[in-house]
Design a protein around this motif. Structure first.
Motif, PDB file in Angstrom:
ATOM      1  N   ILE A 170       0.854  -1.185   0.000  1.00 12.75           N
ATOM      2  CA  ILE A 170       0.000   0.000   0.000  1.00 12.75           C
ATOM      3  C   ILE A 170       0.889   1.235   0.000  1.00 12.75           C
ATOM      4  N   ASP A 171       0.516   2.219  -0.780  1.00 12.34           N
ATOM      5  CA  ASP A 171       1.290   3.453  -0.870  1.00 12.34           C
ATOM      6  C   ASP A 171       0.699   4.510   0.052  1.00 12.34           C
ATOM      7  N   ARG A 172       1.548   5.432   0.417  1.00 12.08           N
ATOM      8  CA  ARG A 172       1.108   6.528   1.274  1.00 12.08           C
ATOM      9  C   ARG A 172      -0.018   7.309   0.581  1.00 12.08           C
ATOM     10  N   GLY A 173      -1.106   7.571   1.306  1.00  9.68           N
ATOM     11  CA  GLY A 173      -2.232   8.321   0.766  1.00  9.68           C
ATOM     12  C   GLY A 173      -3.335   7.458   0.194  1.00  9.68           C
ATOM     13  N   GLU A 174      -3.095   6.155   0.004  1.00  6.21           N
ATOM     14  CA  GLU A 174      -4.145   5.278  -0.508  1.00  6.21           C
ATOM     15  C   GLU A 174      -5.224   5.080   0.554  1.00  6.21           C
ATOM     16  N   THR A 175      -6.459   4.892   0.068  1.00  7.28           N
ATOM     17  CA  THR A 175      -7.591   4.729   0.981  1.00  7.28           C
ATOM     18  C   THR A 175      -7.596   3.329   1.581  1.00  7.28           C
ATOM     19  N   ILE A 176      -7.695   3.281   2.894  1.00 12.20           N
ATOM     20  CA  ILE A 176      -7.777   2.000   3.606  1.00 12.20           C
ATOM     21  C   ILE A 176      -9.227   1.597   3.806  1.00 12.20           C
ATOM     22  N   GLY A 177     -10.060   2.578   4.120  1.00 17.42           N
ATOM     23  CA  GLY A 177     -11.467   2.310   4.375  1.00 17.42           C
ATOM     24  C   GLY A 177     -12.184   3.603   4.706  1.00 17.42           C
ATOM     25  N   THR A 178     -13.460   3.498   5.034  1.00 13.60           N
ATOM     26  CA  THR A 178     -14.277   4.668   5.386  1.00 13.60           C
ATOM     27  C   THR A 178     -15.085   4.362   6.635  1.00 13.60           C
ATOM     28  N   ILE A 179     -15.460   5.449   7.314  1.00 11.72           N
ATOM     29  CA  ILE A 179     -16.335   5.354   8.488  1.00 11.72           C
ATOM     30  C   ILE A 179     -17.508   6.288   8.251  1.00 11.72           C
ATOM     31  N   VAL A 180     -18.720   5.775   8.424  1.00 15.67           N
ATOM     32  CA  VAL A 180     -19.938   6.561   8.220  1.00 15.67           C
ATOM     33  C   VAL A 180     -20.750   6.522   9.507  1.00 15.67           C
ATOM     34  N   ASP A 181     -21.184   7.734   9.937  1.00 16.41           N
ATOM     35  CA  ASP A 181     -22.028   7.838  11.133  1.00 16.41           C
ATOM     36  C   ASP A 181     -23.335   8.533  10.754  1.00 16.41           C
ATOM     37  N   PRO A 182     -24.415   7.759  10.481  1.00 15.82           N
ATOM     38  CA  PRO A 182     -25.686   8.380  10.082  1.00 15.82           C
ATOM     39  C   PRO A 182     -26.402   9.080  11.230  1.00 15.82           C
ATOM     40  N   LEU A 183     -25.950   8.875  12.452  1.00 21.27           N
ATOM     41  CA  LEU A 183     -26.618   9.450  13.618  1.00 21.27           C
ATOM     42  C   LEU A 183     -25.842  10.623  14.191  1.00 21.27           C
ATOM     43  N   VAL A 184     -25.064  11.307  13.353  1.00 18.40           N
ATOM     44  CA  VAL A 184     -24.277  12.432  13.849  1.00 18.40           C
ATOM     45  C   VAL A 184     -25.205  13.536  14.361  1.00 18.40           C
ATOM     46  N   ASP A 185     -24.795  14.187  15.420  1.00 13.72           N
ATOM     47  CA  ASP A 185     -25.598  15.240  16.051  1.00 13.72           C
ATOM     48  C   ASP A 185     -25.541  16.515  15.198  1.00 13.72           C
ATOM     49  N   ASN A 186     -26.709  16.883  14.600  1.00 17.50           N
ATOM     50  CA  ASN A 186     -26.773  18.108  13.790  1.00 17.50           C
ATOM     51  C   ASN A 186     -27.824  19.085  14.320  1.00 17.50           C
ATOM     52  N   VAL A 187     -28.145  18.971  15.634  1.00 18.52           N
ATOM     53  CA  VAL A 187     -29.142  19.858  16.231  1.00 18.52           C
ATOM     54  C   VAL A 187     -28.683  21.302  16.178  1.00 18.52           C
ATOM     55  N   ARG A 188     -27.416  21.528  16.474  1.00 16.81           N
ATOM     56  CA  ARG A 188     -26.895  22.897  16.459  1.00 16.81           C
ATOM     57  C   ARG A 188     -26.972  23.489  15.057  1.00 16.81           C
ATOM     58  N   LEU A 189     -26.700  22.675  14.041  1.00 14.84           N
ATOM     59  CA  LEU A 189     -26.792  23.155  12.664  1.00 14.84           C
ATOM     60  C   LEU A 189     -28.231  23.528  12.318  1.00 14.84           C
ATOM     61  N   ALA A 190     -29.194  22.727  12.752  1.00 14.46           N
ATOM     62  CA  ALA A 190     -30.601  23.046  12.496  1.00 14.46           C
ATOM     63  C   ALA A 190     -31.004  24.349  13.184  1.00 14.46           C
ATOM     64  N   ASP A 191     -30.531  24.558  14.428  1.00 17.98           N
ATOM     65  CA  ASP A 191     -30.831  25.810  15.137  1.00 17.98           C
ATOM     66  C   ASP A 191     -30.263  27.012  14.391  1.00 17.98           C
ATOM     67  N   LEU A 192     -29.036  26.885  13.909  1.00 14.52           N
ATOM     68  CA  LEU A 192     -28.418  27.993  13.183  1.00 14.52           C
ATOM     69  C   LEU A 192     -29.157  28.291  11.882  1.00 14.52           C
ATOM     70  N   ASN A 193     -29.604  27.234  11.195  1.00 14.43           N
ATOM     71  CA  ASN A 193     -30.375  27.455   9.961  1.00 14.43           C
ATOM     72  C   ASN A 193     -31.699  28.145  10.258  1.00 14.43           C
ATOM     73  N   GLN A 194     -32.343  27.784  11.389  1.00 16.74           N
ATOM     74  CA  GLN A 194     -33.586  28.442  11.773  1.00 16.74           C
ATOM     75  C   GLN A 194     -33.345  29.921  12.078  1.00 16.74           C
ATOM     76  N   GLN A 195     -32.278  30.209  12.798  1.00 15.49           N
ATOM     77  CA  GLN A 195     -31.939  31.611  13.080  1.00 15.49           C
ATOM     78  C   GLN A 195     -31.666  32.372  11.796  1.00 15.49           C
ATOM     79  N   ARG A 196     -31.015  31.709  10.847  1.00 13.32           N
ATOM     80  CA  ARG A 196     -30.720  32.379   9.588  1.00 13.32           C
ATOM     81  C   ARG A 196     -31.995  32.719   8.823  1.00 13.32           C
ATOM     82  N   LEU A 197     -32.955  31.787   8.814  1.00 14.98           N
ATOM     83  CA  LEU A 197     -34.213  32.052   8.125  1.00 14.98           C
ATOM     84  C   LEU A 197     -34.949  33.237   8.750  1.00 14.98           C
ATOM     85  N   ALA A 198     -34.982  33.284  10.092  1.00 10.99           N
ATOM     86  CA  ALA A 198     -35.649  34.402  10.766  1.00 10.99           C
ATOM     87  C   ALA A 198     -34.937  35.721  10.474  1.00 10.99           C
ATOM     88  N   THR A 199     -33.622  35.703  10.518  1.00 13.63           N
ATOM     89  CA  THR A 199     -32.851  36.923  10.239  1.00 13.63           C
ATOM     90  C   THR A 199     -33.035  37.364   8.794  1.00 13.63           C
TER      91      THR A 199
END
Length: 397
Positions: free
Chosen positions: A60-89
């Motif tokens: 394997i060469d340096r920089g080649e992909t070994i694998g991936t990790i996916v987290d479908p349950l990542v916490d995005n509550v703060r992002l939703a709050d910021l988008n709501q504030q943006r819509l109101a503003t």
């Protein structure tokens, strides 16, 4: 002649015994093997691990992909709050801009009315001046006539033709004509003053201010518009700050929702510590790699040989099954029982190896020559002293 042959035979026997003994007693390692450092790839986030299918030991060469990790349950509550504030503003900013635009339209209409009023007022004052000038001319003519009549009445009165009553009447007419002329002249002067002021945008008169209602209303609306524009500018700044925070939060969410694992060295897949589909935690060990750029030779020697070695001592390494001698330099002398120095190396020593004295050799050819690159685990022997038959080996090679 026979004595010479006996002596020559003994000399040959002695030389042969010397070569054999020297070849066997020259400083040489008991065992040696090609080794290299290990590096472990850890999970940067928590999630489900998916491997790129490769067999153990694959290059394997340096920089080649070994694998991936996916987290479908990542916490995005703060992002939703910021988008709501943006819509109101954004909604508030649009309201302020729309209100300011409405005021601008009203101001433009009032400005048109004010311009029309100024134009009509100037025309009115010019008409007043023309009328006043005509009245002044008529009053001047009447005054001349009244003065002529008064002079004639004075002459007739002196001659006794006219009575005093007629003379007084002529005087009254002359005085009235003078007053009419003065009034007409004053009217002309006042109208000219009003005209000059109107041409500068100032309107003089009884019962109203120096500006018409339209201009006064324009001033009020301009103040309101300036306030709205200032509020809109403040909301625009808030919106820009929210956009920057949203971008940063989106980047954070993206980093936590998925991650791609790349090899940090050029080497071999040494061990898989997790399998595809496994739920892994942040910081968990996933894959172990061999760093082929750190290839070394580890070996053990007897105490006698060890005591004759120092850092920087030169040596030669020959792999089993090969006649090629590879030059090297001693980079570490760890002594006996040196098990801890192998904790981060690919090949662990045997118990017999640890009973002797451990030495590490740097052999550049194992990293530089393609046919020798990353031969982890290959065994051989290391020679620290010249042997009688080295000249023959060099000629043979």
């Amino acid at each position: 002649m026979r004595s010479i042959k006996i002596v020559a035979g003994l000399v040959l026997i002695f030389i042969a015994l010397f070569v054999i003994i020297k070849e066997q007693t020259a400083g040489v390692s008991a065992d040696a093997f090609v080794n290299a450092r290990l590096t472990t790839t850890r999970a940067p986030i928590a999630g489900t691990f998916e491997l790129v299918s490769r067999p153990l030991g694959a290059r394997i060469d340096r920089g080649e992909t070994i694998g991936t990790i996916v987290d479908p349950l990542v916490d995005n509550v703060r992002l939703a709050d910021l988008n709501q504030q943006r819509l109101a503003t954004k909604a508030e900013l649009d309201r302020l801009n729309a209100t300011a635009e409405g005021l601008t339209s009203s101001i433009e209409e009032l400005q048109t009315r004010a311009e029309n009023y100024q134009r009509e007022r100037i025309e009115q004052l010019k008409s007043q001046i023309d009328g006043a000038q005509a009245s002044a001319k008529a009053a001047e003519a009447r005054l001349r006539y009244a003065r002529l009549s008064l002079d004639r009445s004075n002459r007739l009165s002196d001659q006794g033709v006219r009575t005093g009553e007629a003379l007084e009447q002529s005087r009254s007419l002359a005085e009235v004509a003078e007053l009419d002329l003065a009034n007409a002249q004053e009217t002309v002067r006042s109208a000219r003053i009003n005209l000059a002021a109107a041409e500068r945008g100032i309107f003089l008169g009884d019962g109203y201010n120096d500006a018409p209602y339209s201009e006064q209303r324009i001033s009020e609306l301009e103040v309101q518009r300036d306030q709205l524009q200032a509020s809109a500018a403040a909301q625009a700044s808030v919106l820009e700050a929210l956009d920057a925070r949203i971008r940063a939060e989106q980047l954070r969410v993206n980093r936590l929702s998925s991650a791609s694992l790349q090899a940090n060295v050029s080497g071999l897949i040494w061990d898989y510590l997790a399998v595809s589909g496994e739920a892994v935690q942040r910081g968990q060990d996933l894959v172990t790699l061999v760093d082929c750029q750190s290839t070394i030779v580890t070996l053990s020697v007897t105490e006698r040989v060890y005591n004759g070695i120092t850092l920087g001592s030169s040596a030669q390494f020959r792999m089993n099954g090969s006649d090629q001698l590879l030059s090297g330099v001693v980079t570490r002398v760890a002594g006996s029982g040196a098990s801890t120095v192998y904790e981060n190396l690919a090949i662990a020593p045997s118990e017999r190896h640890l009973e002797r004295f451990d030495v590490t050799l740097d052999v550049p050819a194992l990293r530089q020559e393609p046919e020798l690159f990353c031969l982890i685990g290959r065994t051989g022997r290391v020679f620290f002293e010249d042997r009688p038959l080295d000249w023959l080996r060099r000629v043979w090679n």
